[in-house]
Every structure is written in C-alpha cells, then in structure tokens.
Design a protein around this motif. Structure first.
Motif, short mmCIF file in Angstrom:
data_model
loop_
_atom_site.label_atom_id
_atom_site.label_comp_id
_atom_site.label_asym_id
_atom_site.label_seq_id
_atom_site.Cartn_x
_atom_site.Cartn_y
_atom_site.Cartn_z
N GLY A 1 -12.93 10.51 15.37
CA GLY A 1 -13.50 9.69 14.30
C GLY A 1 -14.72 10.31 13.63
O GLY A 1 -14.84 11.55 13.54
N ILE B 1 -10.70 -1.81 9.07
CA ILE B 1 -9.39 -2.42 8.84
C ILE B 1 -9.16 -3.39 10.00
O ILE B 1 -9.07 -2.96 11.15
N LEU C 1 -16.56 0.71 7.04
CA LEU C 1 -15.35 0.13 6.45
C LEU C 1 -14.37 -0.10 7.58
O LEU C 1 -14.04 0.83 8.33
N SER D 1 -7.07 -0.45 18.23
CA SER D 1 -7.58 -0.60 16.86
C SER D 1 -7.56 0.68 16.05
O SER D 1 -7.97 0.69 14.90
N SER D 2 -7.11 1.79 16.66
CA SER D 2 -7.19 3.05 15.94
C SER D 2 -5.86 3.36 15.24
O SER D 2 -4.85 3.63 15.89
N LEU D 3 -5.89 3.30 13.90
CA LEU D 3 -4.69 3.63 13.13
C LEU D 3 -4.59 5.14 12.98
O LEU D 3 -5.59 5.85 13.04
N GLY E 1 -12.59 9.76 9.36
CA GLY E 1 -12.99 10.71 10.40
C GLY E 1 -11.86 11.53 10.99
O GLY E 1 -10.71 11.48 10.55
N ARG E 2 -12.22 12.27 12.01
CA ARG E 2 -11.28 13.16 12.72
C ARG E 2 -10.24 12.33 13.47
O ARG E 2 -10.56 11.25 13.97
N GLU E 3 -9.05 12.93 13.64
CA GLU E 3 -7.98 12.22 14.34
C GLU E 3 -8.37 11.88 15.79
O GLU E 3 -8.05 10.82 16.28
N ALA F 1 -15.16 4.85 7.14
CA ALA F 1 -14.10 4.08 7.82
C ALA F 1 -14.13 4.36 9.31
O ALA F 1 -14.11 5.52 9.73
N SER F 2 -14.19 3.29 10.10
CA SER F 2 -14.28 3.48 11.54
C SER F 2 -13.47 2.42 12.28
O SER F 2 -13.50 1.24 11.93
N ARG G 1 -13.88 2.00 15.50
CA ARG G 1 -14.62 1.63 16.72
C ARG G 1 -15.76 0.68 16.45
O ARG G 1 -16.42 0.75 15.41
#
Ligand code: SAH
Length: 242
Positions: free
Chosen positions: A120, A135, A133, A142-144, A115-117, A79-80, A82
């Motif tokens: 990533g 979202i 993956l 774009s970073s949840l 990934g890492r907070e 899941a990314s 970026r």
C-alpha cells in the motif's frame, strides 16, 4: 473526459496491473495516468491487459517521486485499504465524487494516489495527502486488487459526472412510448390479420387476444417499434390477399 482527475500509481510491481488500471480508467472516461517508479514499464503485460486503452499507457507520465507526480494538484487523495493508527480525515469514494465532480472546484487538479500491491502507501506518502480515500467493503477482507480499486473510484466519479444518463444501456432514445389508443388500434389490426391468415378461430379469439395483449403490455412498445409491427401486419395481409 474527467481530465482534472489524475490517477497516480506508486511503485507498482506487476505491469499487468498498470494495463488493467488504464482499461478501468478509459471505461469511465478518465485519461490521466501518472506512474511513480513502476517496477517494469513499458511492458508487454501492461499493453495486453490495457486491451485497447494503450493510448493511456502511451500518454502516461513517469515520475521519480510522488511529490513530482502531484506537483500541479490542488487536492490529493490517498487510497488506502487499511485502518491507520494515526488518523487522517477520510472520505469514501462516493463522498469524494459528490464533493468534487460537480462543484465549482471541479476545475482544480485532483490526484487519486494508489499504493503498492503488497504494502500500500507508506505513512510519509499519506502525509502528502489531504484525505484518505476508502472503498467501503468487508472489514475482515478489505484489500482490493489495485485495478479493481481504481475501477470502483473511477466508476463513482463517472456516475457523479452525469455521463451515466446519456450513455444508459438500453436507453430507448427519442421515440415516445405508444399510447393506449395506438395500442388498441394495433390490437384491432393484429386480430384482423391473424383472422385473415386463418390462424385465429373465432371461438378462441378472446383468450388468444388476451394472451397477446399480455405479451405486449409486458414490454411497453415505443411508437417506432409499433410502426414496425404494423408494417409487418400490413405486409402479411397484402401477401395473403395476393
Ligand atoms: N496490501 C496492501 C493493499 C494493497 S492494494 C495494504 O496493506 O495496504 C493496492 C492499493 O489499492 C492500495 O494501496 C490502495 O491504494 C488501493 N485499495 C485497495 N483496497 C482499497 C480499499 N478498500 N479502499 C481504498 N483503496 C484501496
């Protein structure tokens, strides 16, 4: 349980996020959590944020490397948030759910790697993944939050698995809706009862009954609900004649 899906968290810094991930997973009938070198774990913040999903924390496995966390998985999704300069094939969370939840491949183990907070997943970690993956969201922001990202992915899997239908909020259950004939019999009964108790003046009965019909038409009664209302009418008529 969607137990062939394994949620893998890589080097999470905030233990609270691990707890929030466990909660997000359990809400969506997922229970397989794997942690790669968490900074702090176990931790009171993780337990607090898990809020009743601490069984997932207890059963979580800890790994020294991402390779070991995904060793038994046939499909690995990273899941990314970026856009990457090197392009990996990518799928949205919904496409993943549609592709793997109900297919014959659903017996395979599928890793969902997060990934890492702060930074990533690194490119060498994405090299271990078959797909990126994503979202879909605001391209300029774009970073949840980690647990929010896990929530969205698990939700898509849950919906695709069909569990949503059986646990639908507000599901009416087995009782069929009342028929027009049953409703008419109810209105006759209602009109009679409110006349008997002296509420309904014959001059006003038409407009009051029309308004009462409007109320009941708005809410579509089922037969069980109608039985209860008719029981109340019978009771108040008996009471009135005593
Ligand atoms: N600042 C990091 C993002 C961290 S968010 C970065 O620049 O990459 C923590 C993790 O949540 C991400 O590594 C990713 O696994 C997941 N995530 C957050 N937003 C996402 C999105 N829009 N699509 C897919 N995964 C996302």
């Amino acid at each position: 349980m969607l137990s062939n899906f394994k949620v893998v968290l890589v080097e999470t810094s905030h233990p609270g996020n691990i707890g929030a991930v466990a909660r997000a997973m359990k809400n969506m009938r997922m229970n397989q959590l794997r942690l790669v070198n968490p900074k702090f774990f176990p931790h009171a913040d993780a337990t607090a944020r898990a809020s009743g999903a601490d069984d997932l924390l207890r059963d979580a496995t800890i790994h020294n490397t991402l390779q070991s966390a995904i060793a038994d998985c046939q499909i690995v999704l990273g899941a990314s948030a970026r856009d990457r300069t090197i392009s990996w094939p990518s799928l949205t969370a919904r496409q993943c759910a549609d592709k793997w939840v109900s297919s014959a491949e659903s017996t395979q183990n599928i890793a969902l790697v997060f990934g890492r907070e702060n930074s990533g997943l690194k490119n060498h970690e994405l090299d271990l993944c078959h797909y990126l993956l994503r979202i879909p969201c605001n391209a300029e922001y774009s970073s949840l939050n980690l647990a929010a990202a896990v929530q969205v992915v698990c939700y898509e899997l849950f919906v695709a698995s069909g569990h949503e239908q059986v646990s639908r909020i507000g599901d009416r259950g087995e009782d069929p809706l009342a028929t027009a004939e049953q409703m008419e019999a109810f209105y006759v009964h209602l009109q009679q009862t409110i006349a008997d108790i002296g509420f309904l003046h014959p001059d006003r009965s038409k407009s009051i009954m029309r308004r009462l019909r409007r109320i009941f038409n708005r809410i579509q009664l089922d037969t069980k609900e109608l039985d209860i209302l008719r029981g109340i009418l019978r009771f108040s008529q008996n009471h009135n004649t005593k």
